[in-house]
Design a protein around this motif. Structure first.
Motif, mmCIF file in Angstrom:
data_model
loop_
_atom_site.group_PDB
_atom_site.id
_atom_site.type_symbol
_atom_site.label_atom_id
_atom_site.label_comp_id
_atom_site.label_asym_id
_atom_site.label_seq_id
_atom_site.Cartn_x
_atom_site.Cartn_y
_atom_site.Cartn_z
ATOM 1 N N ARG A 78 43.678 37.549 36.000
ATOM 2 C CA ARG A 78 44.522 36.442 36.461
ATOM 3 C C ARG A 78 44.442 35.269 35.493
ATOM 4 O O ARG A 78 45.457 34.742 35.049
ATOM 5 C CB ARG A 78 44.079 36.023 37.878
ATOM 6 C CG ARG A 78 44.913 34.914 38.498
ATOM 7 C CD ARG A 78 44.742 34.879 40.010
ATOM 8 N NE ARG A 78 45.127 36.149 40.593
ATOM 9 C CZ ARG A 78 46.396 36.516 40.845
ATOM 10 N NH1 ARG A 78 47.399 35.694 40.556
ATOM 11 N NH2 ARG A 78 46.663 37.693 41.357
ATOM 12 N N ASP A 79 43.211 34.890 35.169
ATOM 13 C CA ASP A 79 43.033 33.717 34.305
ATOM 14 C C ASP A 79 41.904 34.027 33.321
ATOM 15 O O ASP A 79 40.734 34.153 33.722
ATOM 16 C CB ASP A 79 42.684 32.508 35.174
ATOM 17 C CG ASP A 79 42.615 31.229 34.359
ATOM 18 O OD1 ASP A 79 43.605 30.490 34.333
ATOM 19 O OD2 ASP A 79 41.563 30.993 33.729
ATOM 20 N N VAL A 80 42.260 34.145 32.058
ATOM 21 C CA VAL A 80 41.286 34.606 31.059
ATOM 22 C C VAL A 80 40.096 33.659 30.961
ATOM 23 O O VAL A 80 38.933 34.103 30.946
ATOM 24 C CB VAL A 80 41.959 34.758 29.672
ATOM 25 C CG1 VAL A 80 40.923 35.107 28.607
ATOM 26 C CG2 VAL A 80 43.040 35.838 29.720
ATOM 27 N N SER A 81 40.352 32.356 30.944
ATOM 28 C CA SER A 81 39.225 31.431 30.733
ATOM 29 C C SER A 81 38.265 31.473 31.928
ATOM 30 O O SER A 81 37.048 31.440 31.754
ATOM 31 C CB SER A 81 39.715 30.012 30.448
ATOM 32 O OG SER A 81 40.604 29.599 31.455
ATOM 33 N N THR A 82 38.818 31.601 33.143
ATOM 34 C CA THR A 82 37.947 31.701 34.322
ATOM 35 C C THR A 82 37.108 32.976 34.256
ATOM 36 O O THR A 82 35.895 32.958 34.501
ATOM 37 C CB THR A 82 38.801 31.716 35.618
ATOM 38 O OG1 THR A 82 39.631 30.561 35.626
ATOM 39 C CG2 THR A 82 37.928 31.736 36.859
ATOM 40 N N THR A 83 37.771 34.081 33.922
ATOM 41 C CA THR A 83 37.061 35.362 33.859
ATOM 42 C C THR A 83 35.956 35.320 32.798
ATOM 43 O O THR A 83 34.829 35.769 33.042
ATOM 44 C CB THR A 83 38.059 36.498 33.545
ATOM 45 O OG1 THR A 83 39.004 36.578 34.602
ATOM 46 C CG2 THR A 83 37.350 37.836 33.392
ATOM 47 N N MET A 84 36.265 34.745 31.638
ATOM 48 C CA MET A 84 35.284 34.734 30.554
ATOM 49 C C MET A 84 34.181 33.706 30.792
ATOM 50 O O MET A 84 33.087 33.820 30.230
ATOM 51 C CB MET A 84 35.983 34.445 29.216
ATOM 52 C CG MET A 84 36.927 35.554 28.777
ATOM 53 S SD MET A 84 36.138 37.197 28.594
ATOM 54 C CE MET A 84 35.455 37.057 26.932
ATOM 55 N N ALA A 85 34.457 32.713 31.636
ATOM 56 C CA ALA A 85 33.469 31.653 31.872
ATOM 57 C C ALA A 85 32.398 32.063 32.876
ATOM 58 O O ALA A 85 31.329 31.459 32.940
ATOM 59 C CB ALA A 85 34.170 30.387 32.361
ATOM 60 N N ARG A 86 32.691 33.110 33.673
ATOM 61 C CA ARG A 86 31.707 33.521 34.690
ATOM 62 C C ARG A 86 30.406 33.958 34.014
ATOM 63 O O ARG A 86 30.436 34.750 33.074
ATOM 64 C CB ARG A 86 32.250 34.688 35.527
ATOM 65 C CG ARG A 86 33.231 34.239 36.579
ATOM 66 C CD ARG A 86 33.550 35.373 37.567
ATOM 67 N NE ARG A 86 34.823 35.088 38.218
ATOM 68 C CZ ARG A 86 35.955 35.755 38.013
ATOM 69 N NH1 ARG A 86 35.961 36.816 37.214
ATOM 70 N NH2 ARG A 86 37.063 35.405 38.626
ATOM 71 N N SER A 87 29.281 33.460 34.551
ATOM 72 C CA SER A 87 27.994 33.797 33.925
ATOM 73 C C SER A 87 27.068 34.525 34.895
ATOM 74 O O SER A 87 25.971 34.917 34.540
ATOM 75 C CB SER A 87 27.325 32.527 33.404
ATOM 76 O OG SER A 87 27.183 31.612 34.477
ATOM 77 N N GLU A 88 27.536 34.695 36.140
ATOM 78 C CA GLU A 88 26.712 35.377 37.148
ATOM 79 C C GLU A 88 27.237 36.795 37.384
ATOM 80 O O GLU A 88 28.433 37.038 37.230
ATOM 81 C CB GLU A 88 26.775 34.619 38.483
ATOM 82 C CG GLU A 88 26.296 33.183 38.419
ATOM 83 C CD GLU A 88 24.797 33.107 38.157
ATOM 84 O OE1 GLU A 88 24.060 33.904 38.777
ATOM 85 O OE2 GLU A 88 24.376 32.292 37.305
ATOM 86 N N PRO A 89 26.351 37.706 37.780
ATOM 87 C CA PRO A 89 26.830 39.033 38.198
ATOM 88 C C PRO A 89 27.800 38.898 39.370
ATOM 89 O O PRO A 89 27.723 37.927 40.125
ATOM 90 C CB PRO A 89 25.558 39.752 38.649
ATOM 91 C CG PRO A 89 24.431 39.006 38.019
ATOM 92 C CD PRO A 89 24.885 37.580 37.887
#
Lengths: 224, 224
Positions: free
Chosen positions: B31-42
């Protein structure tokens, strides 16, 4: 064992004959004995009238629902799934304490092709257990054709799965032993009667496969 | 082939990696590349964040839904079934003419244990085909775990069945060839997209078996 098979269609006849062959004391239950025995035409599926079948199987008794299960240790529900609850109501007290083997599927033929009649009240197996809490319901044998039920070896040498669902472990044990006498080797205990819905939902796939493969000689194997 | 895989969960990652390994030009859509790439938790299933997976798979591109499928010949819907239609709407024009491989199941986790979310509007596969009439929808791979999808030989030596449903014979042929590259040998063409409901309804049985057998290494074999 004293076994009552409810239903005079292909499934009921096939199971009654196979159980009688294995030495059980088998009674077939029907709504009205005289009506059933008076029919002289083949049914909608082209099966010969019940009286002709009965003449070929003198070892299988016939009785009205209310009398059929009086002494039965095990009752098989082989009625059409959409009218099973009404048939079982007619059997009544004979179900208390009995092992009730539900092999039925609630299929809706009103649209021509059979479709699964899904109820908001859960699977047929669950509905039966809820309506008859003193019966020990085991759902099984609803995922294949009648001839495959009693002769699994006729498909792929018998290397496929029959499922067993029910809340009473001892009832499932009795049913598992019966299934083994038909030749089943992969008898998979899925869990409580709550799992009956999972096997009932296999029917649409069975129907699609019947259309695609053009044969009812189909088995499902759980590979693990 | 230029392939877009929609969804960054276990199924999307597994298929994207397996397709890239086989030499395809693979883009993952989110949906949103920056949100997806920013996630740092499992995630909720304990999978490492997507950025970590992405670093290990530099050959797989990532793009927003609207851009992900622009040049794709084949699009895989590996989003959660209950939000697939919304995800596909976001992809939009990229779906026209593409082969759309729907591997999703509409599962409802609101009750804790997953349950099949049945729609009055038909199966998910049918709904997708109806909503995107210019896409060539093929339903497949929704009846097993992600790891089994791309490595059927890991269960029972691979002797189990994968189903293919869809209205476009040529699209099914392309998908069948792709499945063969994963090692599938029993690829069963069930018929039109109308048969997608039959395979989607296998999910409750898969879930029951997961509980009973305690392993997701399960395959269904149609013995015939």
């Amino acid at each position: 064992m004293r076994i009552t098979v409810l239903g005079t269609g292909t499934v009921g006849r096939t199971l009654a004959a196979a159980l009688a062959e294995r030495g059980h004391d088998v009674t077939v239950g029907t709504r009205d004995v005289s009506t059933t025995m008076a029919r002289s035409e083949p049914d909608a599926w082209g099966n010969p009238p019940f009286a002709a079948w009965s003449a070929d199987h003198p070892d299988v008794a016939i009785a009205a629902f209310a009398d059929a299960a009086a002494d039965a240790e095990l009752v098989v529900n082989a009625t059409a799934g959409t009218s099973s609850l009404a048939a079982l109501e007619a059997v009544g007290d004979g179900l208390a304490g009995a092992i009730l083997v539900d092999v039925a599927n609630a299929l809706d033929f009103s649209g021509g092709a059979p479709a699964l009649a899904v109820s908001d009240e859960g699977s047929l197996g669950q509905q039966i257990q809820a309506r008859f809490p003193e019966a020990r319901v085991v759902k099984t044998l609803n995922t294949m054709n009648a001839s495959v039920m009693v002769d699994p070896a006729g498909v792929g040498g018998g290397d496929h799965t029959v499922f067993v669902s029910g809340d009473d472990p001892q009832a499932k044990e009795v049913v598992t032993e019966l299934l083994a006498t038909f030749g089943w080797t992969d008898i998979l205990d899925l869990g409580g009667i709550g799992t009956a819905g999972a096997v009932e939902r296999l029917l649409p796939l069975w129907i699609a496969l019947l259309g695609t493969l053009g044969t009812p000689a189909i088995g499902f194997k759980v590979v693990r």
